[in-house]
Scaffold this motif. Structure first.
Motif, PDB file in Angstrom:
ATOM      1  N   ILE A 169       0.839  -1.199   0.000  1.00  0.00           N
ATOM      2  CA  ILE A 169       0.000   0.000   0.000  1.00  0.00           C
ATOM      3  C   ILE A 169       0.874   1.249   0.000  1.00  0.00           C
ATOM      4  CG2 ILE A 169      -1.713   1.309   1.321  1.00  0.00           C
ATOM      5  CD1 ILE A 169      -2.845  -1.305   2.328  1.00  0.00           C
ATOM      6  N   ALA A 170       2.011   1.183   0.690  1.00  0.00           N
ATOM      7  CA  ALA A 170       2.902   2.345   0.766  1.00  0.00           C
ATOM      8  C   ALA A 170       3.438   2.745  -0.600  1.00  0.00           C
ATOM      9  CB  ALA A 170       4.053   2.059   1.722  1.00  0.00           C
ATOM     10  N   THR A 171       3.541   1.774  -1.518  1.00  0.00           N
ATOM     11  CA  THR A 171       4.073   2.072  -2.850  1.00  0.00           C
ATOM     12  C   THR A 171       2.979   2.383  -3.869  1.00  0.00           C
ATOM     13  OG1 THR A 171       4.140  -0.308  -3.348  1.00  0.00           O
ATOM     14  CG2 THR A 171       6.154   0.697  -2.495  1.00  0.00           C
ATOM     15  N   LEU A 172       1.715   2.388  -3.438  1.00  0.00           N
ATOM     16  CA  LEU A 172       0.626   2.779  -4.329  1.00  0.00           C
ATOM     17  C   LEU A 172       0.657   4.289  -4.566  1.00  0.00           C
ATOM     18  CD1 LEU A 172      -2.489   0.824  -2.967  1.00  0.00           C
ATOM     19  CD2 LEU A 172      -1.289   0.413  -5.123  1.00  0.00           C
ATOM     20  N   PRO A 173       0.154   4.748  -5.725  1.00  0.00           N
ATOM     21  CA  PRO A 173      -0.007   6.198  -5.892  1.00  0.00           C
ATOM     22  C   PRO A 173      -0.879   6.731  -4.759  1.00  0.00           C
ATOM     23  CG  PRO A 173      -0.298   5.078  -7.986  1.00  0.00           C
ATOM     24  CD  PRO A 173      -0.216   4.002  -6.946  1.00  0.00           C
ATOM     25  N   ALA A 174      -0.478   7.835  -4.172  1.00  0.00           N
ATOM     26  CA  ALA A 174      -1.196   8.363  -3.008  1.00  0.00           C
ATOM     27  C   ALA A 174      -2.664   8.625  -3.309  1.00  0.00           C
ATOM     28  CB  ALA A 174      -0.521   9.643  -2.527  1.00  0.00           C
ATOM     29  N   ASN A 175      -2.973   9.047  -4.531  1.00  0.00           N
ATOM     30  CA  ASN A 175      -4.365   9.361  -4.858  1.00  0.00           C
ATOM     31  C   ASN A 175      -5.206   8.132  -5.179  1.00  0.00           C
ATOM     32  OD1 ASN A 175      -3.350   8.718  -7.343  1.00  0.00           O
ATOM     33  ND2 ASN A 175      -3.645  10.734  -8.264  1.00  0.00           N
ATOM     34  N   GLU A 176      -4.623   6.932  -5.025  1.00  0.00           N
ATOM     35  CA  GLU A 176      -5.382   5.701  -5.228  1.00  0.00           C
ATOM     36  C   GLU A 176      -5.645   4.953  -3.919  1.00  0.00           C
ATOM     37  OE1 GLU A 176      -3.634   3.184  -8.171  1.00  0.00           O
ATOM     38  OE2 GLU A 176      -3.557   4.751  -9.711  1.00  0.00           O
ATOM     39  N   VAL A 177      -5.090   5.439  -2.825  1.00  0.00           N
ATOM     40  CA  VAL A 177      -5.293   4.795  -1.524  1.00  0.00           C
ATOM     41  C   VAL A 177      -6.725   5.047  -1.070  1.00  0.00           C
ATOM     42  CG1 VAL A 177      -4.572   4.768   0.899  1.00  0.00           C
ATOM     43  CG2 VAL A 177      -2.864   4.998  -0.918  1.00  0.00           C
ATOM     44  N   THR A 178      -7.354   4.025  -0.492  1.00  0.00           N
ATOM     45  CA  THR A 178      -8.760   4.127  -0.088  1.00  0.00           C
ATOM     46  C   THR A 178      -8.900   4.277   1.418  1.00  0.00           C
ATOM     47  OG1 THR A 178      -9.023   1.733   0.203  1.00  0.00           O
ATOM     48  CG2 THR A 178      -9.372   2.633  -2.025  1.00  0.00           C
ATOM     49  N   GLY A 179     -10.067   4.721   1.828  1.00  0.00           N
ATOM     50  CA  GLY A 179     -10.353   4.834   3.250  1.00  0.00           C
ATOM     51  C   GLY A 179     -10.325   3.480   3.936  1.00  0.00           C
ATOM     52  N   GLU A 180     -10.751   2.436   3.229  1.00  0.00           N
ATOM     53  CA  GLU A 180     -10.727   1.088   3.797  1.00  0.00           C
ATOM     54  C   GLU A 180      -9.301   0.656   4.112  1.00  0.00           C
ATOM     55  OE1 GLU A 180     -12.123  -3.485   2.650  1.00  0.00           O
ATOM     56  OE2 GLU A 180     -12.605  -1.800   1.324  1.00  0.00           O
ATOM     57  N   GLN A 181      -8.361   1.016   3.248  1.00  0.00           N
ATOM     58  CA  GLN A 181      -6.967   0.657   3.498  1.00  0.00           C
ATOM     59  C   GLN A 181      -6.415   1.398   4.709  1.00  0.00           C
ATOM     60  OE1 GLN A 181      -5.731   1.608  -0.513  1.00  0.00           O
ATOM     61  NE2 GLN A 181      -5.365  -0.540  -1.010  1.00  0.00           N
ATOM     62  N   VAL A 182      -6.773   2.667   4.871  1.00  0.00           N
ATOM     63  CA  VAL A 182      -6.348   3.426   6.051  1.00  0.00           C
ATOM     64  C   VAL A 182      -6.955   2.816   7.307  1.00  0.00           C
ATOM     65  CG1 VAL A 182      -6.361   5.672   7.181  1.00  0.00           C
ATOM     66  CG2 VAL A 182      -6.042   5.535   4.701  1.00  0.00           C
ATOM     67  N   ALA A 183      -8.221   2.407   7.215  1.00  0.00           N
ATOM     68  CA  ALA A 183      -8.886   1.784   8.366  1.00  0.00           C
ATOM     69  C   ALA A 183      -8.197   0.468   8.745  1.00  0.00           C
ATOM     70  CB  ALA A 183     -10.359   1.548   8.051  1.00  0.00           C
ATOM     71  N   ASP A 184      -7.757  -0.290   7.737  1.00  0.00           N
ATOM     72  CA  ASP A 184      -7.041  -1.542   8.020  1.00  0.00           C
ATOM     73  C   ASP A 184      -5.736  -1.269   8.750  1.00  0.00           C
ATOM     74  OD1 ASP A 184      -8.996  -3.084   6.887  1.00  0.00           O
ATOM     75  OD2 ASP A 184      -8.014  -3.266   4.928  1.00  0.00           O
ATOM     76  N   MET A 185      -5.067  -0.192   8.388  1.00  0.00           N
ATOM     77  CA  MET A 185      -3.834   0.180   9.095  1.00  0.00           C
ATOM     78  C   MET A 185      -4.130   0.491  10.557  1.00  0.00           C
ATOM     79  SD  MET A 185      -2.074   2.756   6.324  1.00  0.00           S
ATOM     80  CE  MET A 185      -1.776   2.250   4.622  1.00  0.00           C
ATOM     81  N   MET A 186      -5.194   1.246  10.779  1.00  0.00           N
ATOM     82  CA  MET A 186      -5.585   1.592  12.148  1.00  0.00           C
ATOM     83  C   MET A 186      -5.972   0.344  12.936  1.00  0.00           C
ATOM     84  SD  MET A 186      -7.924   4.929  11.299  1.00  0.00           S
ATOM     85  CE  MET A 186      -8.526   5.019  12.986  1.00  0.00           C
ATOM     86  N   ARG A 187      -6.715  -0.559  12.278  1.00  0.00           N
ATOM     87  CA  ARG A 187      -7.170  -1.776  12.952  1.00  0.00           C
ATOM     88  C   ARG A 187      -5.988  -2.618  13.446  1.00  0.00           C
ATOM     89  NH1 ARG A 187      -9.983  -3.251   9.208  1.00  0.00           N
ATOM     90  NH2 ARG A 187     -11.976  -2.414   9.910  1.00  0.00           N
TER      91      ARG A 187
END
Length: 459
Positions: A169-187
């Motif tokens: 996810i860290a190597t994805l284009p920043a404008n393609e990262v989703t809220g679900e992925q951020v939530a998974d990081m928090m989880r």
């Protein structure tokens, strides 16, 4: 009419049924830049020959397509005769003829292809450069440039809980990262038992995206943020764990503050001096206190820089008066060099070589100061250094010090247009008076029981 010999040069005035032999015998006479041999089977197909040169003794021969569009001659190179067969060259010439008959310039088609390829390469390059990892790094750099101490905490959290934990996810284009992925990081962080860190991760990621998004309309934000092409903030789609944001309402009470003061008051050397300075200046934020520059020290005042303001704003200066004992404690720390509170050593080693770090090159670690405080307050149950700050706030409130003065003393922020833009008073007298109230409380001892009074229990 006599049939031409196979060794004769081809007649350039007539279209010829191209053969390998004809092409081989084709030469460009001296004095001419180029000559063309027309094909009789594929209209528009030519073989172009250029004169011999030092690098090319036989000249250069290539298949070309030539025709007219809107009364203008269009000529397009197909390829070297050594790389293309005659049949392949005829097929390409026929394709170009069909394109031309449809009213389309083959050169324009090719230009569009080149542009599309270049655009695709640019998008690919941008995707590789404008990743989530790079956005977070640029955000931390931006915080550091603004003088915000939070950049250190943000770097650590991003490293541990984004780039190392989620490398794809860290190597994805920043404008393609989703809220679900951020939530998974928090989880994941929550499952590690670090609820407060999970909320901080969300807060920092959200601020990074907001900075990139605001770069489109805010000139003060560095231009490279705009290149991330962020139009949506994925962290804004997530929810924090509110249970982890509750303040720890366990300030040291008045007696515990006295007990802590009695423990650090006699401590010798740099350790005791720093702890006394921290308490006697009203429990300033440790990260800001240890970053005190020697140039911001005067006889009765120190100036700290508060980086806990609004996102994107530089750290604001925060002046703190020094009561006499606080000034004495600071003097014991021997401020010199860049940082006033430094454990770097001056002088030379035993072998006569100079030490690598001079006094003041780096500042005391906030973790070290906190550890010293915990060690000194071993007799106070559940002691934590943050309880000193909240304890001072609570004590001053109980002594009648107004909310605004307490806020200005501990740099809680200045709210309201009037306070931020019109009130130019420095409040140094009021802050000094509050510190004197604190010191008076710390020094106060309970009156001993008179000799002629018998405690009830004893009686």
């Amino acid at each position: 009419m006599a049939r031409p010999k196979k060794t004769d040069a081809p007649d350039l005035g007539e279209a010829q049924d191209l053969t390998a032999g004809l092409i081989e015998r084709l030469t460009c006479p001296a004095g001419k830049l180029q000559v063309f041999l027309r094909d009789a089977k594929a209209p528009g197909l030519r073989v172009r020959a250029t004169p011999a040169s030092g690098k090319n003794p036989d000249g250069i021969k290539a298949f070309v397509f030539e025709a007219k569009l809107n009364r203008q001659t269009i000529r397009r190179t197909i390829g070297d005769v050594r790389a293309w067969s005659i049949d392949a060259a005829r097929a390409e010439a026929n394709r170009l003829r069909v394109t031309l008959d449809a009213g389309t310039d083959p050169r324009e088609v090719e230009r569009q292809k080149v542009e599309a390829k270049a655009s695709a390469e640019a998008v690919k390059l941008a995707a590789a450069e404008h990743t989530l990892k790079n956005l977070l790094t640029h955000y931390c750099d931006h915080l550091e440039a603004l003088g915000r101490v939070a950049h250190k905490d943000a770097r650590s959290i991003f490293k541990l809980h984004v780039t190392e934990a989620w490398p794809k996810i860290a190597t994805l284009p920043a404008n393609e990262v989703t809220g679900e992925q951020v939530a998974d990081m928090m989880r994941r962080v929550l499952e590690l038992g670090k609820g407060r860190t999970a909320n901080k991760l969300r807060s920092y990621v959200r601020a990074a995206y907001q900075t990139a998004r605001a770069a489109r309309s805010k000139a003060s934000i560095p231009l490279h943020f705009k290149a991330y092409n962020v139009t949506h903030n994925p962290a804004a789609d997530t929810e924090p764990d509110e249970s982890q944001n509750r303040a720890d309402k366990r300030p040291l009470n008045g007696d515990e503050l006295r007990q802590y003061w009695q423990a650090i008051k006699p401590l010798p050397g740099f350790k005791g001096a720093v702890l006394r300075l921290h308490l006697l200046t009203g429990g300033q934020r440790i990260e800001q206190l240890v970053s005190l520059h020697t140039s911001n020290v005067s006889a009765d005042t120190i100036t700290l820089f508060d980086g806990k303001g609004r996102p994107g704003k530089p750290a604001r200066p925060h002046a703190v008066p020094l009561i006499p004992l606080a000034a004495a404690a600071l003097a014991e720390c021997q401020p010199q060099g860049t940082y006033a509170l430094s454990t770097d050593l001056n002088g030379t080693r035993k072998n006569g070589k100079p030490r690598s770090a001079k006094k003041g090159d780096s500042h005391l670690s906030a973790i070290t100061l906190s550890a010293w405080a915990v060690e000194a307050a071993a007799g106070i149950p559940g002691f934590a250094t943050k309880r000193v700050r909240s304890g001072v706030e609570t004590l001053l409130a109980s002594k009648g010090i107004p909310t605004e003065i307490r806020g200005r003393l501990q740099s809680h922020g200045i709210a309201g247009v009037q306070a931020r833009h019109y009130d130019g008073h420095d409040y140094m007298t009021e802050k000094r008076r509050a510190l004197e109230v604190l010191f008076k409380h710390l020094q106060h001892r309970s009156s001993p029981i008179a000799s002629n009074v018998v405690p009830i229990k004893a009686a």
